[in-house]
Design an enzyme around this catalytic site. Structure first.
Site, PDB file in Angstrom:
ATOM      1  N   TRP A 139       1.972  13.025  -0.891  1.00 15.50           N
ATOM      2  CA  TRP A 139       2.740  11.593  -0.461  1.00 15.50           C
ATOM      3  C   TRP A 139       4.147  11.884   0.163  1.00 15.50           C
ATOM      4  CZ3 TRP A 139       1.535   7.076   1.040  1.00 15.50           C
ATOM      5  CH2 TRP A 139       2.626   6.041   0.715  1.00 15.50           C
ATOM      6  N   TYR A 174      11.658   5.481  -2.254  1.00 11.84           N
ATOM      7  CA  TYR A 174      10.372   4.786  -2.340  1.00 11.84           C
ATOM      8  C   TYR A 174      10.441   4.344  -3.802  1.00 11.84           C
ATOM      9  CZ  TYR A 174       5.620   3.683  -1.947  1.00 11.84           C
ATOM     10  OH  TYR A 174       4.155   3.118  -2.163  1.00 11.84           O
ATOM     11  N   GLU A 220      -1.502   4.586   2.715  1.00  6.65           N
ATOM     12  CA  GLU A 220      -2.293   5.210   1.706  1.00  6.65           C
ATOM     13  C   GLU A 220      -3.570   5.679   2.166  1.00  6.65           C
ATOM     14  OE1 GLU A 220      -1.461   5.347  -1.292  1.00  6.65           O
ATOM     15  OE2 GLU A 220       0.119   4.147  -1.519  1.00  6.65           O
TER      16      GLU A 220
END
Length: 184
Positions: free
Chosen positions: A53, A23, A45
């Site tokens: 995350w 990512y 998000e």
């Protein structure tokens, strides 16, 4: 020198097949023009709020499957049966507020598309804004968005600087891709 607490520093220490590393190196901070991909980033998000995350990245494919590849037109018309299906899907974050926000935000993006042509055009229309103004705009426009969600969404899609440290190997790639934050 990249500070040890910076995402870029942490990413350099990860194996090449780690989801956070992938990512960081290929997605984070690069410009996005596709509305469905922008929607996906916003929803990921939102779902990360209060969580790690890495967990969201591990569940990303499950999210894509559960939300019809983040097809805005499909998600905007989800009904109670879809809500129930999502709230019973162990592969995603089963939070009623976040699920409802996803559907509501898809509906809102359809309205933005009618007025501006696309979600991306709406973002471009308001660019550049300082983070405080972006946050006000997002809170007024979308559900379940605050300062951190708005900041991370805008950094991850190239609208705000800061995704990568200037000494990060990926920084120059991001700059070369022409993110919106380079244009004032």
């Amino acid at each position: 020198m990249i500070p040890e607490n910076h995402y870029c520093h942490k990413a350099t220490l990860l194996p090449h097949d780690n989801l956070d590393k992938i990512y960081h190196d290929t997605v984070y901070g690069f410009p996005v023009e596709d509305d469905n991909e922008l929607f996906e980033r916003l929803i990921l998000e939102i779902n990360q709020a209060g969580l790690n995350w890495s967990l969201i990245l591990k569940k990303q494919e499950n999210f894509r499957e559960a939300f019809d590849q983040f097809d805005i037109h499909k998600v905007a018309f989800y009904d109670d049966a879809d809500r129930d299906r999502l709230l019973n899907n162990a592969g995603i974050i089963r939070n009623k507020l976040k699920v409802n926000a996803t559907i509501s935000n898809a509906q809102q993006i359809l309205e933005l598309q009618k007025e501006y042509g696309s979600f991306a055009d709406w973002l471009d229309h308001h660019h550049p804004l300082p983070l405080k103004e972006w946050t006000k705009l997002f809170k007024k426009t979308f559900k379940f968005t605050g300062g951190e969600i708005t900041k991370e969404f805008l950094m991850s899609t190239g609208y705000l600087a800061g995704a990568h440290h200037k000494e990060c190997a990926v920084y120059q790639e991001v700059v070369g891709s022409g993110p919106a934050w380079l244009t004032k």
